[in-house]
Scaffold this motif. Structure first.
Motif, mmCIF file in Angstrom:
data_model
loop_
_atom_site.group_PDB
_atom_site.id
_atom_site.type_symbol
_atom_site.label_atom_id
_atom_site.label_comp_id
_atom_site.label_asym_id
_atom_site.label_seq_id
_atom_site.Cartn_x
_atom_site.Cartn_y
_atom_site.Cartn_z
ATOM 1 N N VAL A 84 39.151 55.731 46.981
ATOM 2 C CA VAL A 84 38.500 54.422 47.723
ATOM 3 C C VAL A 84 38.711 53.139 46.860
ATOM 4 O O VAL A 84 39.161 51.942 47.663
ATOM 5 C CB VAL A 84 37.103 54.616 47.831
ATOM 6 N N LEU A 85 38.511 53.095 45.657
ATOM 7 C CA LEU A 85 38.733 52.161 44.891
ATOM 8 C C LEU A 85 40.243 51.543 44.866
ATOM 9 O O LEU A 85 40.456 50.312 44.944
ATOM 10 C CB LEU A 85 38.191 52.181 43.396
ATOM 11 N N GLU A 86 41.093 52.261 45.097
ATOM 12 C CA GLU A 86 42.736 51.990 45.250
ATOM 13 C C GLU A 86 43.007 51.481 46.697
ATOM 14 O O GLU A 86 44.028 50.862 46.792
ATOM 15 C CB GLU A 86 43.581 53.047 44.927
ATOM 16 N N MET A 87 42.126 51.523 47.482
ATOM 17 C CA MET A 87 42.458 51.025 48.973
ATOM 18 C C MET A 87 42.432 49.553 49.103
ATOM 19 O O MET A 87 42.871 49.130 50.166
ATOM 20 C CB MET A 87 41.279 51.787 49.824
ATOM 21 N N THR A 88 42.154 48.751 48.183
ATOM 22 C CA THR A 88 42.255 47.315 48.320
ATOM 23 C C THR A 88 42.758 46.694 47.120
ATOM 24 O O THR A 88 42.832 47.321 46.007
ATOM 25 C CB THR A 88 41.032 46.811 48.729
ATOM 26 N N ASP A 89 43.106 45.567 47.217
ATOM 27 C CA ASP A 89 43.579 44.687 45.878
ATOM 28 C C ASP A 89 42.620 43.731 45.336
ATOM 29 O O ASP A 89 41.544 43.577 46.340
ATOM 30 C CB ASP A 89 45.028 44.274 46.158
ATOM 31 N N ASP A 90 42.685 43.197 44.380
ATOM 32 C CA ASP A 90 42.061 42.109 43.616
ATOM 33 C C ASP A 90 41.594 40.983 44.526
ATOM 34 O O ASP A 90 40.676 40.377 44.792
ATOM 35 C CB ASP A 90 42.309 41.802 42.270
ATOM 36 N N ASP A 91 42.814 40.463 45.285
ATOM 37 C CA ASP A 91 42.830 39.359 45.898
ATOM 38 C C ASP A 91 42.068 39.443 47.210
ATOM 39 O O ASP A 91 41.059 38.660 47.551
ATOM 40 C CB ASP A 91 43.970 38.652 46.323
ATOM 41 N N ARG A 92 42.169 40.690 47.808
ATOM 42 C CA ARG A 92 41.133 41.043 48.937
ATOM 43 C C ARG A 92 39.743 41.113 48.597
ATOM 44 O O ARG A 92 39.016 40.759 49.507
ATOM 45 C CB ARG A 92 41.884 42.247 49.482
ATOM 46 N N LEU A 93 39.514 41.846 47.572
ATOM 47 C CA LEU A 93 38.184 41.953 47.282
ATOM 48 C C LEU A 93 37.507 40.633 47.016
ATOM 49 O O LEU A 93 36.330 40.331 47.269
ATOM 50 C CB LEU A 93 37.931 42.828 45.925
ATOM 51 N N LEU A 164 28.804 38.323 41.353
ATOM 52 C CA LEU A 164 28.676 36.965 41.534
ATOM 53 C C LEU A 164 27.313 36.310 41.057
ATOM 54 O O LEU A 164 27.548 35.066 40.541
ATOM 55 C CB LEU A 164 28.820 36.662 42.991
ATOM 56 N N LEU A 165 26.020 36.689 41.189
ATOM 57 C CA LEU A 165 24.932 36.184 41.063
ATOM 58 C C LEU A 165 24.602 35.900 39.406
ATOM 59 O O LEU A 165 24.601 34.832 38.968
ATOM 60 C CB LEU A 165 23.798 36.910 41.402
ATOM 61 N N ILE A 166 24.824 37.011 38.715
ATOM 62 C CA ILE A 166 24.633 37.043 37.551
ATOM 63 C C ILE A 166 25.825 36.495 36.580
ATOM 64 O O ILE A 166 25.604 35.790 35.543
ATOM 65 C CB ILE A 166 24.483 38.370 36.986
ATOM 66 N N GLU A 167 27.066 36.854 36.896
ATOM 67 C CA GLU A 167 28.149 36.335 36.171
ATOM 68 C C GLU A 167 29.160 35.392 36.858
ATOM 69 O O GLU A 167 29.837 34.606 36.007
ATOM 70 C CB GLU A 167 29.198 37.655 35.912
ATOM 71 N N ASN A 168 28.773 35.062 37.958
ATOM 72 C CA ASN A 168 29.554 33.907 38.590
ATOM 73 C C ASN A 168 31.012 34.255 38.444
ATOM 74 O O ASN A 168 31.733 33.381 38.295
ATOM 75 C CB ASN A 168 29.274 32.494 38.323
ATOM 76 N N ARG A 169 31.561 35.454 38.673
ATOM 77 C CA ARG A 169 32.737 36.041 38.653
ATOM 78 C C ARG A 169 32.979 36.681 39.827
ATOM 79 O O ARG A 169 32.152 37.471 40.349
ATOM 80 C CB ARG A 169 33.033 36.695 37.322
ATOM 81 N N PRO A 170 33.951 36.767 40.315
ATOM 82 C CA PRO A 170 34.407 37.692 41.624
ATOM 83 C C PRO A 170 34.628 39.117 41.087
ATOM 84 O O PRO A 170 34.781 39.465 39.822
ATOM 85 C CB PRO A 170 35.957 37.111 42.034
ATOM 86 N N VAL A 171 34.586 39.751 41.902
ATOM 87 C CA VAL A 171 34.474 41.125 42.006
ATOM 88 C C VAL A 171 35.958 41.659 41.951
ATOM 89 O O VAL A 171 36.744 41.159 42.710
ATOM 90 C CB VAL A 171 33.896 42.075 43.053
ATOM 91 N N ASP A 172 36.225 42.531 41.042
ATOM 92 C CA ASP A 172 37.847 43.183 41.119
ATOM 93 C C ASP A 172 37.820 44.502 40.900
ATOM 94 O O ASP A 172 36.615 45.355 40.536
ATOM 95 C CB ASP A 172 38.663 42.578 40.132
ATOM 96 N N ARG A 173 38.587 45.363 41.021
ATOM 97 C CA ARG A 173 39.020 46.737 40.910
ATOM 98 C C ARG A 173 38.282 47.254 39.433
ATOM 99 O O ARG A 173 37.846 48.271 39.387
ATOM 100 C CB ARG A 173 40.175 47.280 41.183
ATOM 101 N N ALA A 174 38.848 46.356 38.383
ATOM 102 C CA ALA A 174 38.416 46.963 37.215
ATOM 103 C C ALA A 174 36.664 47.074 37.066
ATOM 104 O O ALA A 174 36.458 47.880 36.369
ATOM 105 C CB ALA A 174 39.063 45.969 36.045
ATOM 106 N N PHE A 175 36.236 46.125 37.414
ATOM 107 C CA PHE A 175 34.929 45.870 37.466
ATOM 108 C C PHE A 175 34.106 47.006 38.260
ATOM 109 O O PHE A 175 33.328 47.708 37.624
ATOM 110 C CB PHE A 175 34.182 44.517 37.940
ATOM 111 N N LEU A 176 34.498 47.215 39.528
ATOM 112 C CA LEU A 176 34.290 48.085 40.438
ATOM 113 C C LEU A 176 34.495 49.650 39.687
ATOM 114 O O LEU A 176 33.509 50.420 39.690
ATOM 115 C CB LEU A 176 34.521 48.273 41.795
ATOM 116 N N ARG A 177 35.660 49.873 39.107
ATOM 117 C CA ARG A 177 35.706 51.106 38.417
ATOM 118 C C ARG A 177 34.885 51.365 37.246
ATOM 119 O O ARG A 177 34.289 52.512 37.327
ATOM 120 C CB ARG A 177 37.158 51.078 37.927
ATOM 121 N N HIS A 178 34.878 50.419 36.234
ATOM 122 C CA HIS A 178 33.611 50.444 35.242
ATOM 123 C C HIS A 178 32.242 50.905 35.813
ATOM 124 O O HIS A 178 31.703 51.395 35.102
ATOM 125 C CB HIS A 178 33.897 49.296 34.260
#
Length: 190
Positions: A84-93, A164-178
Motif C-alpha cells: 500500500v505504501l508503494e502505491m503512491t509517490d512522494d510528490d503525490r503524497l 504537518l502540525l508538529i513538524e511542519n513538514r510534508p508526509v513522504d513514504r519514508a516517514f509513513l514506512r517508519h
C-alpha cells in the motif's frame, strides 16, 4: 450520473479541471462558474450531473485516487501495508496531504462537504484497511481481540495530520514506512 453521458476521457478532463482549481484557490473560493469555464461545460450540466460543489469535488478526488486496498493481498499484513505504501509517490503524497488538510478545514463548516468526504473518501479507505486487517486476523497474524484493530485508520490519518502540525513538514513514504513499523505494527503485535 443521470442525463448527459461523458466519455471517460471527458470526465477525466473535468475532474482534472476541478482539482486544478481546488489546488489553486481552495474549496471555499472554488465556484461552479469557475469549474464550468475551465472545463468548457455549462454550469447547468454540472449541477444536473453532480448536484453540488461538494459532490463534484469529492468525486473528482475519488477519480484521482481510486481505492484498491482490498485487492492488495501479499499473504501477510506486513507485506500488504508495504505494498500500500508503494502505491503512491512522494510528490503525490505531499499534494494529497495539503489538499486534504484544506478540505478538512472547509468540511468543519460544511456538513454537505463533510458527509461527502466521509461517504466517498474516508469510508472506502477505512473499509479497505479493515479488509487487510480481517485477513491478518484470519491468518492468525493479529489477535482478534487486539484493541488497536479499530484504531488503525485513526493512526494513519493521525500520522498525516500530525506530521504537518508538529513538524511542519510534508508526509513522504519514508516517514509513513517508519511510522507503520514504529507505531502500527507494534500496536497490532505484528
Amino acid at each position: 450520473m443521470a442525463g448527459t453521458r461523458f466519455t471517460p476521457e471527458r470526465e477525466g478532463e473535468l475532474y482534472t479541471a476541478v482539482l486544478g482549481l481546488l489546488r489553486d484557490v481552495g474549496y471555499d473560493a472554488l465556484t461552479m462558474d469557475a469549474v464550468a469555464a475551465r472545463a468548457r461545460i455549462s454550469k447547468a450540466t454540472l449541477y444536473r450531473q453532480w448536484g453540488s460543489k461538494a459532490e463534484l469535488v469529492v468525486r473528482a478526488l475519488r477519480c484521482e485516487k481510486p481505492v484498491f486496498l482490498d485487492e492488495v493481498d501479499t499473504g501477510s499484513l506486513r507485506g500488504d501495508l508495504e505494498a500500500v505504501l508503494e502505491m503512491t509517490d512522494d510528490d503525490r503524497l505531499e499534494q494529497d496531504t495539503a489538499l486534504m488538510r484544506g478540505l478538512m478545514q472547509a468540511a468543519s463548516g460544511s456538513d454537505e462537504l463533510h458527509d461527502a468526504l466521509i461517504s466517498q473518501l474516508i469510508n472506502p479507505e477505512t473499509d479497505g484497511v479493515d479488509t487487510l486487517l480481517r485477513r491478518a486476523v484470519a491468518r492468525g497474524e493479529v489477535a482478534a481481540d487486539n484493541p488497536a484493530l479499530g484504531y488503525v485508520p485513526h493512526m494513519m490519518i493521525g500520522a498525516l495530520a500530525a506530521r504537518l502540525l508538529i513538524e511542519n513538514r510534508p508526509v513522504d513514504r519514508a516517514f509513513l514506512r517508519h511510522y507503520v513499523h514504529s507505531v502500527v505494527f507494534p500496536a497490532l503485535g505484528v
